[in-house]
Design an enzyme around this catalytic site. Structure first.
Site, short mmCIF file in Angstrom:
data_model
loop_
_atom_site.label_atom_id
_atom_site.label_comp_id
_atom_site.label_asym_id
_atom_site.label_seq_id
_atom_site.Cartn_x
_atom_site.Cartn_y
_atom_site.Cartn_z
N LYS A 1 0.84 -1.21 0.00
CA LYS A 1 0.00 0.00 0.00
C LYS A 1 0.88 1.26 0.00
O LYS A 1 0.55 2.25 -0.66
CB LYS A 1 -0.93 -0.03 1.22
CG LYS A 1 -1.74 1.23 1.44
CD LYS A 1 -2.80 1.48 0.38
CE LYS A 1 -3.50 2.81 0.64
NZ LYS A 1 -4.54 3.12 -0.33
N LYS B 1 -0.65 11.91 5.48
CA LYS B 1 -0.32 10.85 6.46
C LYS B 1 0.39 9.68 5.77
O LYS B 1 1.40 9.18 6.27
CB LYS B 1 -1.63 10.35 7.11
CG LYS B 1 -1.51 8.99 7.76
CD LYS B 1 -2.88 8.36 8.07
CE LYS B 1 -3.69 7.93 6.90
NZ LYS B 1 -3.80 6.53 6.60
P1 NAP Z 1 -12.88 8.74 7.37
O1 NAP Z 1 -14.01 9.02 6.45
O2 NAP Z 1 -12.26 9.85 8.13
O3 NAP Z 1 -13.35 7.57 8.36
C1 NAP Z 1 -12.58 7.10 9.43
C2 NAP Z 1 -13.49 6.37 10.40
O4 NAP Z 1 -12.68 5.83 11.44
C3 NAP Z 1 -14.54 7.28 11.04
O5 NAP Z 1 -15.78 6.61 11.05
C4 NAP Z 1 -14.02 7.47 12.47
O6 NAP Z 1 -15.02 7.49 13.42
C5 NAP Z 1 -13.25 6.16 12.68
N1 NAP Z 1 -12.14 6.36 13.65
C6 NAP Z 1 -11.01 7.09 13.47
N2 NAP Z 1 -10.23 6.99 14.56
C7 NAP Z 1 -10.88 6.19 15.42
C8 NAP Z 1 -10.57 5.72 16.72
N3 NAP Z 1 -9.44 6.07 17.35
N4 NAP Z 1 -11.47 4.91 17.33
C9 NAP Z 1 -12.61 4.57 16.72
N5 NAP Z 1 -12.97 4.99 15.47
C10 NAP Z 1 -12.09 5.78 14.85
O7 NAP Z 1 -11.66 8.04 6.57
P2 NAP Z 1 -11.69 7.09 5.28
O8 NAP Z 1 -11.51 7.92 4.05
O9 NAP Z 1 -12.84 6.12 5.38
O10 NAP Z 1 -10.29 6.31 5.47
C11 NAP Z 1 -10.14 5.23 6.41
C12 NAP Z 1 -8.80 4.53 6.13
O11 NAP Z 1 -8.79 4.04 4.77
C13 NAP Z 1 -7.57 5.45 6.25
O12 NAP Z 1 -6.51 4.74 6.83
C14 NAP Z 1 -7.27 5.82 4.80
O13 NAP Z 1 -5.90 6.17 4.62
C15 NAP Z 1 -7.67 4.55 4.08
N6 NAP Z 1 -8.07 4.70 2.67
C16 NAP Z 1 -8.94 5.67 2.29
C17 NAP Z 1 -9.31 5.78 0.95
C18 NAP Z 1 -10.27 6.84 0.46
O14 NAP Z 1 -10.36 7.05 -0.78
N7 NAP Z 1 -11.02 7.51 1.32
C19 NAP Z 1 -8.80 4.88 0.00
C20 NAP Z 1 -7.94 3.89 0.42
C21 NAP Z 1 -7.58 3.80 1.77
P3 NAP Z 1 -16.03 8.76 13.61
O15 NAP Z 1 -16.87 8.81 12.38
O16 NAP Z 1 -16.81 8.42 14.80
O17 NAP Z 1 -15.14 9.97 13.75
#
Ligand code: NAP
Length: 293
Positions: free
Chosen positions: A170, A238
């Site tokens: 990744k 990040k």
């Molecule tokens: P996001 O929309 O910010 O969602 C993150 C989720 O994780 C939220 O629901 C948040 O909860 C929860 N969370 C964060 N810290 C937490 C903790 N300490 N304890 C419990 N829950 C926690 O982010 P995302 O875009 O879905 O990305 C998630 C992961 O996938 C990241 O590592 C990112 O790098 C990876 N990723 C993202 C993409 C993309 O296109 N978005 C693509 C590939 C990989 P709350 O809602 O309650 O705040």
């Protein structure tokens, strides 16, 4: 199967919905109740903690943000390890440092819990469509058990190697995609400053060796000025921090990734961190004296 899911943001929510659609009984928890609502409405069982999610399930997933979040979800007081039975599998699909994934896996293994690191590529459309690319690190036996669940989430599913290997793959993906987003923003800004139709430049480039999925997809969003995340710029910041920390530890040069990381740092510092990473084009415009909206 009884399955757990923690972290229901942009990626986690549609992934959880796909597991539900495939007929699995899903136990979910997210920090904020509103993040869980759509998944509960679709039939998931709401829990009060990650520990409760892990109780009685064979496999639990997390899709949170960074390594400290995965640590907390896996090993915190109310974490997965506090509820999971020996012999169960914890699958973290967030993007975190390979070294952090290995460390969490070895601590879970002490309690008889297998961990797979299984970060993804494909973004929100891939999560919604169940067509993610999944890069996995961990024991082949655990991978074989989880594979039918991965098939609900993704199209290309590869066991790369041992614990941490999925995160290494990744990291490579994020180097390529991060640099690509930045160079396309750079080229578009160059065309714009030269008073050339940027859309026509994109179309022409798509017919030659500069063609890429990033030019096609991200390039179109830059031109439409659609900066809704998607993949937030601070998340890409990040990911490049993870890559550069590993490069520092290993004593290797990643000059192109380092230059791109500076641009993502500047996006966060200039209030563009919550934009999609395609907001990079706005940063180039600002650096060229243009005032971007
Ligand atoms: P996001 O929309 O910010 O969602 C993150 C989720 O994780 C939220 O629901 C948040 O909860 C929860 N969370 C964060 N810290 C937490 C903790 N300490 N304890 C419990 N829950 C926690 O982010 P995302 O875009 O879905 O990305 C998630 C992961 O996938 C990241 O590592 C990112 O790098 C990876 N990723 C993202 C993409 C993309 O296109 N978005 C693509 C590939 C990989 P709350 O809602 O309650 O705040």
């Amino acid at each position: 199967m009884e399955v757990g899911f923690v972290g229901l943001g942009i990626m986690g929510r549609p992934m959880a919905l796909n597991l539900l659609k495939a007929g699995h009984r899903l136990h979910v928890w997210s920090r904020r109740r509103e993040s869980m609502q759509a998944v509960i409405d679709a039939g998931a069982i709401a829990c009060d903690s990650a520990a409760e999610v892990a109780r009685g399930v064979e496999v639990s997933f997390s899709m949170v943000a960074d390594a400290p979040d995965v640590e907390q979800v896996a090993l915190g007081e109310q974490g997965i390890a506090a509820g999971a039975a020996p012999g169960s599998v914890f699958v973290d699909m967030s993007t975190i440092a390979p070294s952090a994934a290995r460390s969490i896996a070895s601590r879970l293994a002490a309690g008889g819990i297998d961990m797979l690191d299984a970060p993804v590529s494909g973004g929100e459309p891939g999560a919604i469509g169940g067509s993610l690319t999944i890069m996995v690190g961990g024991r082949p036996e655990a991978f074989a058990r989880v594979r039918p669940l991965f098939e609900c989430l993704g199209g290309s599913i590869t066991l790369i190697g041992e614990s941490g290997a999925g995160q290494v793959a990744k990291a490579c993906n994020q180097v390529v995609t991060g640099i690509s987003v930045a160079v396309i923003a750079e080229a578009f800004n160059f065309a714009r400053i030269n008073d050339v139709d940027v859309e026509r430049v994109r179309e022409a480039l798509l017919g030659g060796f500069a063609a890429s999925r990033i030019l096609e997809n991200h390039g179109a969003r830059m031109l439409a000025r659609n900066f809704k995340p998607g993949f937030k710029a601070w998340m890409h910041q990040k990911d490049l921090r993870i890559v550069l920390d590993e490069a520092h530890r290993l004593g290797i040069a990643l000059p192109a990734a380092a230059a791109t990381a500076q641009m993502f740092n500047a996006m966060s510092g200039s209030g563009l961190g919550e934009d999609d990473s395609v907001g990079m084009v706005k940063l180039y415009e600002r650096l060229s004296g243009g005032v971007a909206q």
